[in-house]
Design a protein around this motif. Structure first.
Motif, mmCIF file in Angstrom:
data_model
loop_
_atom_site.group_PDB
_atom_site.id
_atom_site.type_symbol
_atom_site.label_atom_id
_atom_site.label_comp_id
_atom_site.label_asym_id
_atom_site.label_seq_id
_atom_site.Cartn_x
_atom_site.Cartn_y
_atom_site.Cartn_z
ATOM 1 N N ALA A 73 65.544 -36.575 73.995
ATOM 2 C CA ALA A 73 64.081 -36.562 74.930
ATOM 3 C C ALA A 73 64.299 -36.075 76.185
ATOM 4 O O ALA A 73 64.898 -35.058 76.395
ATOM 5 N N SER A 74 63.974 -36.821 77.326
ATOM 6 C CA SER A 74 64.081 -36.412 78.564
ATOM 7 C C SER A 74 63.934 -37.814 79.624
ATOM 8 O O SER A 74 63.121 -38.602 79.041
ATOM 9 N N ALA A 75 64.397 -37.710 80.802
ATOM 10 C CA ALA A 75 64.121 -38.800 81.684
ATOM 11 C C ALA A 75 62.574 -38.555 81.965
ATOM 12 O O ALA A 75 62.062 -39.561 82.611
ATOM 13 N N ALA A 76 61.928 -37.460 81.660
ATOM 14 C CA ALA A 76 60.575 -37.454 81.783
ATOM 15 C C ALA A 76 59.882 -38.307 80.733
ATOM 16 O O ALA A 76 58.538 -38.331 80.774
ATOM 17 N N SER A 77 60.463 -38.540 79.600
ATOM 18 C CA SER A 77 59.956 -39.703 78.875
ATOM 19 C C SER A 77 59.581 -41.034 79.918
ATOM 20 O O SER A 77 58.716 -41.682 79.162
ATOM 21 N N LEU A 78 60.128 -40.978 80.772
ATOM 22 C CA LEU A 78 59.941 -42.448 81.553
ATOM 23 C C LEU A 78 59.408 -42.059 83.057
ATOM 24 O O LEU A 78 58.712 -42.973 83.598
ATOM 25 N N LEU A 79 59.705 -41.259 83.630
ATOM 26 C CA LEU A 79 59.445 -40.818 85.028
ATOM 27 C C LEU A 79 58.076 -39.890 85.123
ATOM 28 O O LEU A 79 57.845 -39.173 84.371
ATOM 29 N N TYR A 107 54.946 -31.368 79.234
ATOM 30 C CA TYR A 107 56.215 -31.540 78.716
ATOM 31 C C TYR A 107 56.572 -32.980 78.770
ATOM 32 O O TYR A 107 57.087 -33.735 77.666
ATOM 33 N N ALA A 108 55.911 -33.810 79.822
ATOM 34 C CA ALA A 108 56.361 -35.185 79.886
ATOM 35 C C ALA A 108 55.499 -35.901 79.214
ATOM 36 O O ALA A 108 55.887 -36.903 78.516
ATOM 37 N N ALA A 109 54.181 -35.423 78.664
ATOM 38 C CA ALA A 109 53.320 -36.096 77.610
ATOM 39 C C ALA A 109 53.922 -35.965 76.390
ATOM 40 O O ALA A 109 54.170 -36.919 75.595
ATOM 41 N N SER A 110 54.556 -35.009 76.125
ATOM 42 C CA SER A 110 55.340 -34.681 74.618
ATOM 43 C C SER A 110 56.569 -35.809 74.786
ATOM 44 O O SER A 110 56.838 -36.352 73.658
ATOM 45 N N LYS A 111 57.306 -35.808 75.690
ATOM 46 C CA LYS A 111 58.522 -36.571 75.795
ATOM 47 C C LYS A 111 58.075 -38.122 75.778
ATOM 48 O O LYS A 111 58.762 -39.060 75.370
ATOM 49 N N HIS A 112 57.180 -38.405 76.462
ATOM 50 C CA HIS A 112 56.415 -39.937 76.468
ATOM 51 C C HIS A 112 55.816 -40.205 74.943
ATOM 52 O O HIS A 112 56.368 -41.356 74.486
ATOM 53 N N ASP A 144 59.983 -50.100 88.458
ATOM 54 C CA ASP A 144 58.592 -50.401 87.620
ATOM 55 C C ASP A 144 58.030 -51.934 87.956
ATOM 56 O O ASP A 144 57.056 -52.096 87.580
ATOM 57 N N LEU A 145 59.011 -52.751 88.553
ATOM 58 C CA LEU A 145 58.784 -54.185 88.915
ATOM 59 C C LEU A 145 57.774 -54.043 90.159
ATOM 60 O O LEU A 145 57.475 -55.213 90.723
ATOM 61 N N LEU A 146 57.890 -53.086 90.895
ATOM 62 C CA LEU A 146 57.064 -52.789 92.371
ATOM 63 C C LEU A 146 55.949 -52.592 92.581
ATOM 64 O O LEU A 146 55.533 -52.079 91.495
ATOM 65 N N PRO A 147 55.191 -52.932 93.661
ATOM 66 C CA PRO A 147 53.854 -52.444 93.689
ATOM 67 C C PRO A 147 53.682 -50.948 93.805
ATOM 68 O O PRO A 147 54.586 -50.296 93.947
ATOM 69 N N GLN A 148 52.502 -50.490 92.950
ATOM 70 C CA GLN A 148 52.332 -49.150 92.702
ATOM 71 C C GLN A 148 52.709 -48.105 94.077
ATOM 72 O O GLN A 148 53.395 -47.008 93.979
ATOM 73 N N ARG A 149 52.269 -48.754 95.157
ATOM 74 C CA ARG A 149 52.329 -47.903 96.337
ATOM 75 C C ARG A 149 53.928 -47.794 96.586
ATOM 76 O O ARG A 149 54.116 -46.567 97.025
ATOM 77 N N LEU A 150 54.519 -48.888 96.443
ATOM 78 C CA LEU A 150 56.172 -48.585 96.684
ATOM 79 C C LEU A 150 56.679 -47.726 95.825
ATOM 80 O O LEU A 150 57.588 -46.876 95.929
ATOM 81 N N ASP A 162 55.398 -45.260 94.207
ATOM 82 C CA ASP A 162 55.461 -44.162 94.519
ATOM 83 C C ASP A 162 55.998 -43.400 95.523
ATOM 84 O O ASP A 162 56.541 -42.315 95.382
ATOM 85 N N LEU A 163 56.291 -44.163 96.533
ATOM 86 C CA LEU A 163 57.036 -43.755 97.724
ATOM 87 C C LEU A 163 58.670 -43.485 97.297
ATOM 88 O O LEU A 163 58.967 -42.453 97.569
ATOM 89 N N ILE A 164 59.054 -44.321 96.539
ATOM 90 C CA ILE A 164 60.406 -44.264 95.950
ATOM 91 C C ILE A 164 60.677 -43.010 95.004
ATOM 92 O O ILE A 164 61.329 -42.381 95.150
ATOM 93 N N LEU A 165 59.831 -42.919 93.883
ATOM 94 C CA LEU A 165 59.820 -41.783 92.899
ATOM 95 C C LEU A 165 59.583 -40.410 93.404
ATOM 96 O O LEU A 165 60.024 -39.635 93.422
ATOM 97 N N ALA A 166 58.777 -40.525 94.914
ATOM 98 C CA ALA A 166 58.554 -39.137 95.321
ATOM 99 C C ALA A 166 59.796 -38.778 95.758
ATOM 100 O O ALA A 166 60.152 -37.410 96.158
ATOM 101 N N ARG A 167 60.945 -39.684 96.325
ATOM 102 C CA ARG A 167 62.214 -39.174 96.858
ATOM 103 C C ARG A 167 63.224 -38.751 95.680
ATOM 104 O O ARG A 167 64.052 -38.267 95.885
ATOM 105 N N LEU A 168 63.059 -39.457 94.701
ATOM 106 C CA LEU A 168 63.908 -39.405 93.394
ATOM 107 C C LEU A 168 63.687 -38.249 92.729
ATOM 108 O O LEU A 168 64.544 -37.514 92.033
ATOM 109 N N VAL A 169 62.298 -38.036 92.325
ATOM 110 C CA VAL A 169 61.680 -37.157 91.057
ATOM 111 C C VAL A 169 61.551 -35.857 91.558
ATOM 112 O O VAL A 169 60.751 -35.712 92.640
#
Length: 278
Positions: free
Chosen positions: A141-147, A155-160, A238-244, A246-253
């Motif tokens: 699959a892909s890390a896009a299954s999660l992120l 593509y992400a929809a297919s992998k999810h 995934d345990l963090l508040p949505q705003r946080l 979003d900030l972290i994932l914007a740096r990683l993904v």
């Protein structure tokens, strides 16, 4: 029991095995002594790839979007090599760009190959494995299954979808002797990823994913991310508040809308819209 001991003599079919991750996986498993069946949309390429492998290997025509083609492939493998002990689903395609600029043909192709291809394979192969109380299906699959992956919406929809489908089927197969495994790598250096960004992760090579496949055959697990820290990071974030989050994932993904090299992808994506696998 070592990886080689678990693989030697087993019939392993690799769907989408003529190029990229599938071919590297077939090569690694053949060296470990498996009897390899390569199925691919390009039958000539599948036969050529099989001819270059060590030991017993055959190449076959396979259109994963067709249940009839998959049934014919499985029947041919069983007739030539014996019952399929392990199936590796490696076929995949990806279109990259803004969600509202994606051609309908590209969206359909991704869903047909990436999601329906896996569904066809599981419906056709898993029941026979269950009847024998033994077998394994490993799906790339892909890390896009999660992120969240900007620029890879379908593509992400297919992998999810792949991950969700296999979660449900795994529950139905519990206790049957059939193992399901999902390998979820970050960006891998193949034609599918040409012109894309890796974000904070280093570019993987096909051998990295092939080794993960061999390892999960040795010691079956359901979900495997490559690199491994991606799964851990996802669970923590995934345990963090949505705003946080979003900030972290914007740096990683990686934001593929902003970073994609359209020229580098033009030939590959033209093939997708015309119905060719990548």
């Amino acid at each position: 029991m070592s990886t080689v001991e678990r693989i030697r003599g087993r019939v392993i079919a690799v769907a989408g095995g003529a190029n990229g991750i599938g071919r590297e996986t077939a090569t690694l498993l053949a060296r470990a002594g498996a009897h390899i069946a390569i199925g691919d949309y390009d039958a000539a390429a599948a036969q050529h790839a099989a001819a270059e492998l060590a030991g017993i290997a055959r190449g076959y025509d396979l259109d994963v979007t067709s249940s009839e083609s998959f049934a014919a492939f499985a029947a041919s493998v069983e007739s030539d090599l014996g019952p399929i002990d392990v199936l590796v689903n490696s076929a995949g395609v990806m279109w990259v760009g803004p969600f509202d600029a994606e051609p309908d043909a590209a969206a359909r192709r991704q869903l047909d190959v990436n999601l329906l291809g896996v569904i066809h394979s599981v419906k056709l192969v898993a029941p026979k494995m269950r009847a024998r109380s033994s077998g394994q299906i490993v799906t790339i699959a892909s890390a896009a299954s999660l992120l969240p992956t900007p620029g890879e919406a379908t593509y992400a929809a297919s992998k999810h979808g792949v991950l969700g489908y296999l979660k449900a089927v795994r529950t139905e197969l519990r206790g049957s002797g059939v193992n399901l495994s999902v390998i979820m790598p970050t960006v891998v250096d193949t034609a599918l990823a040409a012109g894309t960004s890796t974000g904070s992760a280093a570019m993987l090579q096909p051998i990295d994913v092939a080794r993960a496949v061999a390892k999960v055959i040795e010691r079956p697990r359901f979900q495997v991310t490559v690199p491994g820290y991606v799964g851990v990071a996802h669970r923590v974030v995934d345990l963090l508040p949505q705003r946080l989050q979003d900030l972290i994932l914007a740096r990683l993904v990686p934001d593929q809308v902003a970073s994609v090299d359209r020229k580098a992808r033009s030939s590959y994506e033209e093939g997708i819209t015309r119905g060719r696998d990548g």
